[in-house]
Design a protein around this motif. Sequence first.
Motif, PDB file in Angstrom:
ATOM      1  N   GLU A   1       0.835  -1.198   0.000  1.00 32.73           N
ATOM      2  CA  GLU A   1       0.000   0.000   0.000  1.00 32.73           C
ATOM      3  C   GLU A   1       0.877   1.258   0.000  1.00 32.73           C
ATOM      4  O   GLU A   1       2.098   1.186   0.150  1.00 32.73           O
TER       5      GLU A   1
ATOM      6  N   GLU B   1       2.806   2.217 -11.737  1.00 27.43           N
ATOM      7  CA  GLU B   1       2.022   3.143 -12.563  1.00 27.43           C
ATOM      8  C   GLU B   1       2.893   3.778 -13.641  1.00 27.43           C
ATOM      9  O   GLU B   1       2.425   4.040 -14.762  1.00 27.43           O
TER      10      GLU B   1
ATOM     11  N   THR C   1       1.368  -0.470  -5.790  1.00 23.34           N
ATOM     12  CA  THR C   1       0.212  -0.685  -4.921  1.00 23.34           C
ATOM     13  C   THR C   1      -0.639  -1.827  -5.476  1.00 23.34           C
ATOM     14  O   THR C   1      -0.549  -2.147  -6.670  1.00 23.34           O
ATOM     15  N   PRO C   2      -1.471  -2.462  -4.652  1.00 19.43           N
ATOM     16  CA  PRO C   2      -2.243  -3.616  -5.118  1.00 19.43           C
ATOM     17  C   PRO C   2      -3.088  -3.343  -6.359  1.00 19.43           C
ATOM     18  O   PRO C   2      -3.117  -4.148  -7.290  1.00 19.43           O
ATOM     19  N   HIS C   3      -3.769  -2.191  -6.374  1.00 18.55           N
ATOM     20  CA  HIS C   3      -4.638  -1.900  -7.514  1.00 18.55           C
ATOM     21  C   HIS C   3      -3.823  -1.712  -8.798  1.00 18.55           C
ATOM     22  O   HIS C   3      -4.217  -2.188  -9.872  1.00 18.55           O
ATOM     23  N   THR C   4      -2.686  -1.045  -8.698  1.00 15.54           N
ATOM     24  CA  THR C   4      -1.860  -0.810  -9.885  1.00 15.54           C
ATOM     25  C   THR C   4      -1.279  -2.115 -10.410  1.00 15.54           C
ATOM     26  O   THR C   4      -1.260  -2.356 -11.625  1.00 15.54           O
TER      27      THR C   4
ATOM     28  N   LYS D   1      -2.547  -4.996 -10.065  1.00 11.63           N
ATOM     29  CA  LYS D   1      -3.656  -5.758 -10.652  1.00 11.63           C
ATOM     30  C   LYS D   1      -3.917  -5.320 -12.087  1.00 11.63           C
ATOM     31  O   LYS D   1      -4.259  -6.140 -12.953  1.00 11.63           O
ATOM     32  N   LYS D   2      -3.739  -4.018 -12.367  1.00 11.04           N
ATOM     33  CA  LYS D   2      -3.970  -3.514 -13.728  1.00 11.04           C
ATOM     34  C   LYS D   2      -2.978  -4.082 -14.735  1.00 11.04           C
ATOM     35  O   LYS D   2      -3.238  -4.071 -15.930  1.00 11.04           O
TER      36      LYS D   2
ATOM     37  N   CYS E   1      -5.041  -7.211 -15.681  1.00  8.99           N
ATOM     38  CA  CYS E   1      -6.481  -7.106 -15.872  1.00  8.99           C
ATOM     39  C   CYS E   1      -6.774  -6.108 -16.982  1.00  8.99           C
ATOM     40  O   CYS E   1      -5.883  -5.424 -17.475  1.00  8.99           O
TER      41      CYS E   1
ATOM     42  N   GLU F   1      -5.319  -8.279 -19.590  1.00 10.20           N
ATOM     43  CA  GLU F   1      -5.751  -9.508 -18.945  1.00 10.20           C
ATOM     44  C   GLU F   1      -5.094 -10.755 -19.535  1.00 10.20           C
ATOM     45  O   GLU F   1      -4.980 -11.782 -18.857  1.00 10.20           O
TER      46      GLU F   1
ATOM     47  N   GLU G   1       4.785  -9.414  -0.726  1.00  8.58           N
ATOM     48  CA  GLU G   1       4.006  -8.288  -0.222  1.00  8.58           C
ATOM     49  C   GLU G   1       4.749  -7.614   0.920  1.00  8.58           C
ATOM     50  O   GLU G   1       5.373  -8.283   1.751  1.00  8.58           O
TER      51      GLU G   1
END
Length: 759
Positions: A405, A491, A543-546, A548-549, A552, A556, A571
């Motif tokens: 995070e 990012e 970060t986790p969301h980035t 994941k992108k 995905c 994907e 992590e």
Amino acid sequence: MSRIDLGDNMKKPTTVPATAQGFYERTDSKNTGDICAQLADALEQRLRGELSKEEYKAKKSELKIGAAFYTPHAHFNKAYKSKDGDPVDSGKAIIDVDGNPNGREIYELRIKGHEKELGINMFNISIGGGGFAVLFDIPEGLERQQAQAWMAHQLGDIEYDKAVHERERGIYIPCREYILYLDEQLMFGDELHPARLSEEELEKYRTAEAKSLTTVVSTNPIVLEAVEPSPRALAAFDETLTMTGLDLATLNREGVRHNTLKLLLPTLCQMMSQEELLGVLSIKMSDYSKEQDCLTLVSNFYEKYVDQNRPMNQKQQEVFLRSLKAGEQTASPDGPLRKEPVMDINVKTLPIGLRESLKPYPQNMWPALIVGQMPALMALADGVQYRYCDGKMSYLGGMAIIVGEQASNKSAVEEAVERWLVDLRHDDEIVREREDKVRDANRNRKANERAQEAPAGVVRVVPITISCSKLLKRLKKSQGHCMYSICTEAETLLKSNTGGSWAQKWDIYRNAFGRERWGVDFNSDQSESGDVRVAYNWTILGTPHTIKKMFCGRNESNAENGLSSRMMLSEMPDNMFAKITVFKELTESEQNRISEATALLRTASGFYDTPRLRKAIDQWLEEKRMEASLNMDFIMDRFRRRAGVIGFRCGVVFMLLEGKESKNCVDFAVKMAEYTLQMQLKMFRPLLAKHYADNADGNVGGYVNGSIFEQLPATFTMQDLRKLKGSEFCDGTLYTIISRWKSDGWVEKNGKSWTKKKR
């Protein structure tokens, strides 16, 4: 004289006194090897569903005919298994465990290093491969069956064959590869060296009827029943333990267990029910949790001191909020509960350089630091070749993703990596200065002056945002060296990878794992063309969301096309509501050791043979293959393959730094393989499962499979599917088809068969 006998055939039970030479002749014989191999094949057929339980049992009995054996419980002065055999009790007992494939893990976790104090003669995998056996000297004061119950407790209260206690019992001799431990002096000598038990322990196992371990009645008539704890409850226990500054070893030390548990109860009792706490204690304090003292303590605490409506104090709030992060992560409906990936690290066992690199940081950061540094270390040792378990030669290459995070101290990974890159940065700076001079000169030249050619030179550390064209040019000039990038925020990479297909480097990353070829040819001479072997490692923080992108949305396909299985992942520890982390400074001598380790890696070149690593990783891969096959977990089966490669490469780096292929080196490689696999499954299993589901049309894998489904009877077996699908398709294909049908609700398990459900 030996206390046990050896024989060559149960059908012709003639025995001779056992000797080490005679025993090894039988373990190493071609007959024993062939029987073990055929039994292993039969076990695989059973696990794949090709043999029913009865068929497997019959085949196993047939294959065991003619196998050599020994008599663990007696020596026979005359004919074996006859009325006048004149048996002499051996003073030994064997515990025979069937249907438990975890013999190696049980030995490593519970027995290894304690063999002599337990009086163990031999610990081996059974000849059939699906169980194990332990031969040991009977502790003085116990009968054979009581001693077997005692040993079962040492092994983790496992289930065993209680019928194996008579003197005439013969046990099949396995091949040498199945023998995990053997003490020749104890097994073939005349003396006994059993474990010494206290009077309390002796009394416990002299009792004819074993007490129930799952339900205990307290002094008052209340019956306490432990329930299986949730991951949140286990996490709450771990957080409470950390908060008090204790560890499990201290918590389970005899004489202080009552008082140490009392320190934890004020917080634990606020987190969970009494029954769930008993379930947690059965895991964390397995011995003490069965004692009346523990049950009374817990019961009294809940009765006298616990008020669920009382507000939590600050420490309890922190524990509760941290434990919420551990959600219920269940496996497939038939599978076990999935645990969080854990990598236990003993810094004292690490080699030069790697050991010093962890010292400035808290212990909970070590897994992320090791994973984050590995690609850089592999890039430094770019001249090293090794031979993998499949017999192929390869180079070191790796890519790591560290997830954390915001403000989770991800910069610590960058700082640790940069210590290894000092020399490379210095060399690169010289090359870049020459390039800048030529570029400035060409920019300021007159129209009639010839432009200078770019100077020759290798740049090893490049920015993650490097264009494909520039990367191709760098690779062409690399002289076989491996390049490396460190990206402090994912990012940044994603933004640079969105400028069209020629800006995206996903294919390059995938090819870099095995130094495969990549390139492009353009019509224009102004564009960079070429074809190179990609030697390129990197570490990315995000970060986790980035993160994941990256796998995905428009990206994907990266989850399914093999890029995900090439990743090392870790992590950063959760620092929610935590105090500021204080780091230490490296001493000058510690920094010098990292520089020395850097030189070791940079100067290493050529082929390094690592037979112990090959054997260990091959064994790990086989264990994971069996586990995946047993659970029909084809996602795990996909990921285990490259996780083994990654673990092996980490082991090679360890070996280069330590200078030898030691036990610590082998253990480190297996730990890295296991941690990589578990992290890959945690990060990518949901994405892959969704991908497979989205791509499964109405006929599950295409019209052909849907047509086959319609032709199957209401209740069918694997053999029925194989007949319709065709013999040219491998078992893995058939398992995948059934697994998808099962996940879509088309079929359900019905004993040995599958039953079609209405759609």
